[in-house]
Design an enzyme around this catalytic site. Structure first.
Site, PDB file in Angstrom:
ATOM      1  N   LYS A   1       0.828  -1.228   0.000  1.00  0.00           N
ATOM      2  CA  LYS A   1       0.000   0.000   0.000  1.00  0.00           C
ATOM      3  C   LYS A   1       0.859   1.274   0.000  1.00  0.00           C
ATOM      4  O   LYS A   1       0.508   2.262  -0.630  1.00  0.00           O
ATOM      5  CB  LYS A   1      -0.956   0.005   1.198  1.00  0.00           C
ATOM      6  CG  LYS A   1      -2.044  -1.054   1.095  1.00  0.00           C
ATOM      7  CD  LYS A   1      -2.999  -0.952   2.267  1.00  0.00           C
ATOM      8  CE  LYS A   1      -4.032  -2.063   2.250  1.00  0.00           C
ATOM      9  NZ  LYS A   1      -5.030  -1.923   3.306  1.00  0.00           N
TER      10      LYS A   1
ATOM     11  N   GLY B   1      -1.297  -0.803  13.247  1.00  0.00           N
ATOM     12  CA  GLY B   1      -0.808  -1.021  11.885  1.00  0.00           C
ATOM     13  C   GLY B   1      -1.664  -0.258  10.889  1.00  0.00           C
ATOM     14  O   GLY B   1      -2.322   0.732  11.234  1.00  0.00           O
TER      15      GLY B   1
HETATM   16  P1  NAP Z   1      -0.511  -4.639  10.316  1.00  0.00           P
HETATM   17  O1  NAP Z   1      -0.300  -3.342   9.634  1.00  0.00           O
HETATM   18  O2  NAP Z   1       0.503  -5.715  10.185  1.00  0.00           O
HETATM   19  O3  NAP Z   1      -0.720  -4.335  11.901  1.00  0.00           O
HETATM   20  C1  NAP Z   1      -0.951  -5.363  12.814  1.00  0.00           C
HETATM   21  C2  NAP Z   1      -1.018  -4.802  14.238  1.00  0.00           C
HETATM   22  O4  NAP Z   1      -1.290  -5.897  15.111  1.00  0.00           O
HETATM   23  C3  NAP Z   1       0.283  -4.165  14.713  1.00  0.00           C
HETATM   24  O5  NAP Z   1      -0.002  -3.031  15.469  1.00  0.00           O
HETATM   25  C4  NAP Z   1       0.911  -5.250  15.576  1.00  0.00           C
HETATM   26  O6  NAP Z   1       1.651  -4.777  16.685  1.00  0.00           O
HETATM   27  C5  NAP Z   1      -0.301  -5.961  16.132  1.00  0.00           C
HETATM   28  N1  NAP Z   1       0.041  -7.364  16.403  1.00  0.00           N
HETATM   29  C6  NAP Z   1       0.528  -8.284  15.523  1.00  0.00           C
HETATM   30  N2  NAP Z   1       0.711  -9.464  16.138  1.00  0.00           N
HETATM   31  C7  NAP Z   1       0.354  -9.280  17.441  1.00  0.00           C
HETATM   32  C8  NAP Z   1       0.345 -10.116  18.564  1.00  0.00           C
HETATM   33  N3  NAP Z   1       0.737 -11.392  18.509  1.00  0.00           N
HETATM   34  N4  NAP Z   1      -0.074  -9.600  19.756  1.00  0.00           N
HETATM   35  C9  NAP Z   1      -0.482  -8.297  19.840  1.00  0.00           C
HETATM   36  N5  NAP Z   1      -0.485  -7.450  18.796  1.00  0.00           N
HETATM   37  C10 NAP Z   1      -0.076  -7.946  17.609  1.00  0.00           C
HETATM   38  O7  NAP Z   1      -1.880  -5.294   9.876  1.00  0.00           O
HETATM   39  P2  NAP Z   1      -3.230  -4.573   9.337  1.00  0.00           P
HETATM   40  O8  NAP Z   1      -3.149  -4.433   7.868  1.00  0.00           O
HETATM   41  O9  NAP Z   1      -3.497  -3.394  10.164  1.00  0.00           O
HETATM   42  O10 NAP Z   1      -4.280  -5.744   9.622  1.00  0.00           O
HETATM   43  C11 NAP Z   1      -4.697  -6.066  10.937  1.00  0.00           C
HETATM   44  C12 NAP Z   1      -5.766  -7.164  10.886  1.00  0.00           C
HETATM   45  O11 NAP Z   1      -6.899  -6.710  10.149  1.00  0.00           O
HETATM   46  C13 NAP Z   1      -5.297  -8.439  10.180  1.00  0.00           C
HETATM   47  O12 NAP Z   1      -5.881  -9.521  10.853  1.00  0.00           O
HETATM   48  C14 NAP Z   1      -5.880  -8.313   8.778  1.00  0.00           C
HETATM   49  O13 NAP Z   1      -6.109  -9.579   8.197  1.00  0.00           O
HETATM   50  C15 NAP Z   1      -7.188  -7.602   9.066  1.00  0.00           C
HETATM   51  N6  NAP Z   1      -7.678  -6.788   7.940  1.00  0.00           N
HETATM   52  C16 NAP Z   1      -8.938  -7.027   7.492  1.00  0.00           C
HETATM   53  C17 NAP Z   1      -9.472  -6.260   6.467  1.00  0.00           C
HETATM   54  C18 NAP Z   1     -10.865  -6.530   5.978  1.00  0.00           C
HETATM   55  O14 NAP Z   1     -11.235  -6.068   4.891  1.00  0.00           O
HETATM   56  N7  NAP Z   1     -11.680  -7.220   6.728  1.00  0.00           N
HETATM   57  C19 NAP Z   1      -8.709  -5.243   5.882  1.00  0.00           C
HETATM   58  C20 NAP Z   1      -7.414  -5.017   6.378  1.00  0.00           C
HETATM   59  C21 NAP Z   1      -6.913  -5.805   7.404  1.00  0.00           C
HETATM   60  P3  NAP Z   1       3.139  -4.201  16.561  1.00  0.00           P
HETATM   61  O15 NAP Z   1       2.961  -2.789  16.098  1.00  0.00           O
HETATM   62  O16 NAP Z   1       3.665  -4.305  17.923  1.00  0.00           O
HETATM   63  O17 NAP Z   1       3.857  -5.054  15.564  1.00  0.00           O
END
Ligand code: NAP
Length: 291
Positions: A74, A138
């Site tokens: 992105k 994130g």
């Molecule tokens: P991202 O940018 O990788 O951010 C993930 C966040 O989760 C980070 O802040 C990370 O913390 C935290 N995290 C990761 N592993 C963790 C753990 N074991 N314990 C606690 N915190 C943890 O991901 P994203 O794009 O924001 O996506 C987040 C979620 O939303 C994912 O599950 C993704 O599949 C889902 N999503 C869904 C849609 C939809 O259309 N439904 C769209 C986008 C995303 P740190 O900062 O400490 O690394």
């Protein structure tokens, strides 16, 4: 409407991501294309990160209608798009691209904000004076916070295991002083009764070994009357949504977000609002038949 046969006039729309192979977007978009009778197909493209720039320029030169962009591209798409809309500029991230074949210009959009808003409004969430808790810091947390900043809410709490990243989100919106953003070091001190919306933007609960059984909020919290926005859609029911349902919370799940997000991209490419009815059932069917 009958699906058109693929011919020499069929156009292409695609998804760039890594991974992209298990995306549900082709199911949604090809259903939209079929229902609207548009002569185009939607395919996914998964390739190593270092090939992104060439792939993007190739898509533009080949005359694709547009692209969806997912992780980890992105930010790259934001850098490469010739023009950007206000939302993607504010967030620094592009998830939808439209190519103009006559001018050769690409325009980047971010539809995450609008889809977050419509998913909540579809469920009857009332923004005014609400307290919202964002879990994670994130990409989706950042666009969720941006969406909330545009509404008349009271406080946005952000909790992330890496506090610095939550602070970075707060600082990136620091010019907007109207809404209070509070960074939390932990969740123990919060009264869940004072929270109107909890949005899980972490992978806790995803169908990955060691993660699926995790709950992103304390087990002792009672979630009665809270709106739970669960971004995860694999599995469709996470520990958080199961707990929420059992305790009387209102649930918005990852499929709601995904469908609204796809509808916004489709509107950008074709200037048509696609019919969303029946898509959710199609996706559940698809998920149930995946191995
Ligand atoms: P991202 O940018 O990788 O951010 C993930 C966040 O989760 C980070 O802040 C990370 O913390 C935290 N995290 C990761 N592993 C963790 C753990 N074991 N314990 C606690 N915190 C943890 O991901 P994203 O794009 O924001 O996506 C987040 C979620 O939303 C994912 O599950 C993704 O599949 C889902 N999503 C869904 C849609 C939809 O259309 N439904 C769209 C986008 C995303 P740190 O900062 O400490 O690394």
């Amino acid at each position: 409407m009958q699906q058109k046969l693929i011919s020499s006039s069929t156009r292409l729309v695609g998804l760039f991501g890594n991974p992209a192979k298990h995306s549900l977007s082709p199911v949604i978009h090809n259903a939209f294309l079929k229902n609207t009778g548009i002569d185009a197909v939607y395919l996914t493209f998964e390739f190593p990160d270092e090939n992104f720039d060439e792939a993007f320029i190739g898509a533009k030169r080949l005359g694709l209608i547009g692209l969806n962009i997912t992780m980890p591209f992105k930010g790259n798409a934001y850098k490469l798009a010739d023009n950007k809309d206000a939302r993607s500029t504010a967030i620094g991230s592009v998830n939808t691209v439209k190519f103009n074949s006559s001018t050769g210009i690409s325009k980047g959009f971010n539809t995450d904000v609008d889809s977050f808003v419509s998913s909540l409004e579809d469920t009857g969430f009332s923004w005014n004076g609400s307290n919202c808790l964002i879990l994670g810091a994130g990409g989706s947390a950042k666009s969720s916070v941006f969406a909330l900043m545009e509404k008349n809410i009271k406080t946005i709490f952000i909790y992330n295991r890496t506090t610095k990243k939550a602070e970075k989100i707060k600082n990136s919106y620091s010019k907007e002083k109207r809404i209070k953003i509070e960074i939390l070091e932990g969740l123990e001190g919060i009264d869940p009764g004072s929270v109107d919306l909890i949005c899980n933007c972490t992978p806790l609960g995803m169908d990955t070994p060691g993660v699926s059984e995790l709950l992103p909020v304390p087990d002792k919290w009672n979630l009665k009357d809270v709106f739970i926005f669960e971004m995860i859609y694999k599995p469709l029911e996470t520990r958080l949504t199961i707990k929420g349902r059992n305790e009387g919370a209102r649930i918005i799940d990852g499929l709601d977000m995904l469908i609204n997000q796809a509808a916004s991209s489709f509107k950008i490419w074709f200037d048509i609002e696609p019919e969303k009815e029946g898509i959710r059932e199609k996706l559940i069917d698809f998920l149930n038949n995946q191995n």
